[in-house]
Scaffold this motif. Structure first.
Motif, short mmCIF file in Angstrom:
data_model
loop_
_atom_site.label_atom_id
_atom_site.label_comp_id
_atom_site.label_asym_id
_atom_site.label_seq_id
_atom_site.Cartn_x
_atom_site.Cartn_y
_atom_site.Cartn_z
N THR A 63 42.15 37.66 20.61
CA THR A 63 42.32 36.96 21.89
C THR A 63 41.21 35.94 22.10
O THR A 63 41.46 34.82 22.55
N ILE A 64 39.99 36.30 21.76
CA ILE A 64 38.88 35.34 21.88
C ILE A 64 39.11 34.16 20.94
O ILE A 64 38.87 33.02 21.29
N GLY A 65 39.60 34.46 19.74
CA GLY A 65 39.85 33.40 18.77
C GLY A 65 40.97 32.45 19.15
O GLY A 65 41.00 31.29 18.73
N MET A 66 41.91 32.91 19.96
CA MET A 66 43.04 32.04 20.33
C MET A 66 42.83 31.34 21.65
O MET A 66 43.74 30.67 22.15
N LYS A 67 41.63 31.42 22.20
CA LYS A 67 41.35 30.82 23.51
C LYS A 67 41.67 29.33 23.53
O LYS A 67 42.28 28.83 24.47
N ASP A 68 41.28 28.60 22.50
CA ASP A 68 41.46 27.15 22.49
C ASP A 68 42.77 26.71 21.84
O ASP A 68 43.26 25.63 22.14
N SER A 69 43.33 27.56 20.97
CA SER A 69 44.49 27.12 20.20
C SER A 69 45.84 27.53 20.79
O SER A 69 46.85 26.97 20.42
N ALA A 70 45.87 28.46 21.68
CA ALA A 70 47.14 28.97 22.21
C ALA A 70 47.43 28.40 23.59
O ALA A 70 46.55 27.87 24.26
N SER A 71 48.65 28.54 23.98
CA SER A 71 49.00 28.12 25.34
C SER A 71 48.38 29.10 26.33
O SER A 71 48.07 30.24 25.99
N LYS A 124 49.74 30.64 28.76
CA LYS A 124 50.61 31.79 29.00
C LYS A 124 50.33 32.91 28.00
O LYS A 124 50.13 34.07 28.38
N TYR A 125 50.30 32.60 26.70
CA TYR A 125 50.06 33.61 25.68
C TYR A 125 48.64 34.15 25.77
O TYR A 125 48.40 35.34 25.53
N TYR A 126 47.71 33.30 26.12
CA TYR A 126 46.32 33.73 26.27
C TYR A 126 46.19 34.74 27.41
O TYR A 126 45.52 35.76 27.27
N GLN A 127 46.83 34.49 28.54
CA GLN A 127 46.77 35.42 29.67
C GLN A 127 47.47 36.74 29.35
O GLN A 127 47.00 37.80 29.75
N ILE A 128 48.57 36.68 28.62
CA ILE A 128 49.26 37.91 28.21
C ILE A 128 48.38 38.73 27.28
O ILE A 128 48.30 39.95 27.40
N ASP A 129 47.70 38.04 26.35
CA ASP A 129 46.80 38.76 25.45
C ASP A 129 45.61 39.37 26.19
O ASP A 129 45.16 40.46 25.83
N ILE A 130 45.10 38.68 27.20
CA ILE A 130 44.00 39.25 27.99
C ILE A 130 44.47 40.52 28.69
O ILE A 130 43.77 41.54 28.69
N ALA A 131 45.66 40.49 29.25
CA ALA A 131 46.21 41.70 29.90
C ALA A 131 46.38 42.81 28.87
O ALA A 131 46.09 43.98 29.16
N ALA A 132 46.84 42.47 27.67
CA ALA A 132 47.01 43.48 26.62
C ALA A 132 45.67 44.10 26.23
O ALA A 132 45.58 45.31 26.00
N VAL A 133 44.63 43.29 26.17
CA VAL A 133 43.29 43.80 25.84
C VAL A 133 42.82 44.77 26.92
O VAL A 133 42.31 45.86 26.62
N VAL A 134 42.99 44.40 28.18
CA VAL A 134 42.55 45.27 29.29
C VAL A 134 43.31 46.60 29.24
O VAL A 134 42.69 47.68 29.33
N PHE A 135 44.62 46.54 29.09
CA PHE A 135 45.41 47.77 29.05
C PHE A 135 45.09 48.59 27.80
O PHE A 135 45.14 49.83 27.83
N SER A 136 44.76 47.93 26.72
CA SER A 136 44.40 48.64 25.49
C SER A 136 43.10 49.43 25.67
O SER A 136 43.00 50.58 25.23
N TYR A 137 42.13 48.81 26.33
CA TYR A 137 40.89 49.54 26.59
C TYR A 137 41.08 50.66 27.61
O TYR A 137 40.44 51.71 27.51
N ILE A 138 41.96 50.47 28.57
CA ILE A 138 42.26 51.55 29.51
C ILE A 138 42.93 52.71 28.78
O ILE A 138 42.59 53.88 29.01
N ALA A 139 43.87 52.40 27.87
CA ALA A 139 44.52 53.44 27.08
C ALA A 139 43.50 54.17 26.21
O ALA A 139 43.54 55.40 26.08
N THR A 140 42.57 53.42 25.63
CA THR A 140 41.51 54.03 24.83
C THR A 140 40.69 54.99 25.68
O THR A 140 40.39 56.11 25.24
N LEU A 141 40.33 54.58 26.88
CA LEU A 141 39.56 55.44 27.78
C LEU A 141 40.34 56.70 28.15
O LEU A 141 39.78 57.81 28.15
N LEU A 142 41.63 56.55 28.44
CA LEU A 142 42.45 57.72 28.78
C LEU A 142 42.53 58.70 27.60
O LEU A 142 42.41 59.92 27.79
N TYR A 143 42.75 58.18 26.39
CA TYR A 143 42.80 59.05 25.23
C TYR A 143 41.44 59.70 24.97
O TYR A 143 41.36 60.86 24.54
#
Length: 152
Positions: free
Chosen positions: A109-117, A119-138
């Protein structure tokens, strides 16, 4: 007789899994893991290999957690200490998998900051946040499963 009562309370079955720690964490793990799966699947998949690992981890953990929930809800564990051990080991593996996937997803996600649209960047940021929340829950589930396993 007291030992049998303690074993019965150690591994709940039926609807009691929705009221006891760590088993109450199954539903949030499914929700946040499913969100990671959906969000990563809806983005532009570049680079393929790291995103493929994230998809594998999120789908694998979602399916296994759902199966684990069904086994515990139906009482298929028969209150054996082997199931308490397996519960701890599964959640430890899930923590390691999700942590590695979260770090990879954040890096992509950090790597695609400048190259992606945007919309995709914001979706990836949300995926990163939810991924870390899932990691914390597990992780929390793993710690509570270890405590339950040791007291079994």
């Amino acid at each position: 007789m007291a030992a049998a009562t303690q074993q019965m309370s150690s591994l709940p079955s039926g609807f009691r899994i929705c009221t006891t720690a760590p088993d109450i964490l199954y539903l949030p793990e499914l929700v946040f893991g499913g969100l990671v799966w959906i969000l990563v699947a809806s983005t532009l998949i570049t680079p393929n290999n790291p995103q493929g690992w994230v998809m594998f981890v999120s789908v694998f953990c979602f399916v296994m957690t759902f199966l684990w929930l069904i086994i515990f809800a139906c009482g298929g564990h028969k209150n054996s200490s082997a199931w308490a051990t397996a519960d701890f080991i599964y959640h430890l593996i899930a923590v390691i998998f999700y942590l590695s996937a979260s770090v990879i997803l954040a890096n992509v996600t950090i790597g695609m900051k400048d190259s992606a649209s945007l919309k995709y960047y914001q979706i990836d940021i949300a995926a990163v946040v939810f991924s870390y929340i899932a990691t914390l829950l597990y992780f929390i589930h793993c710690i509570l499963s270890a405590v339950r396993w040791k007291s079994f």
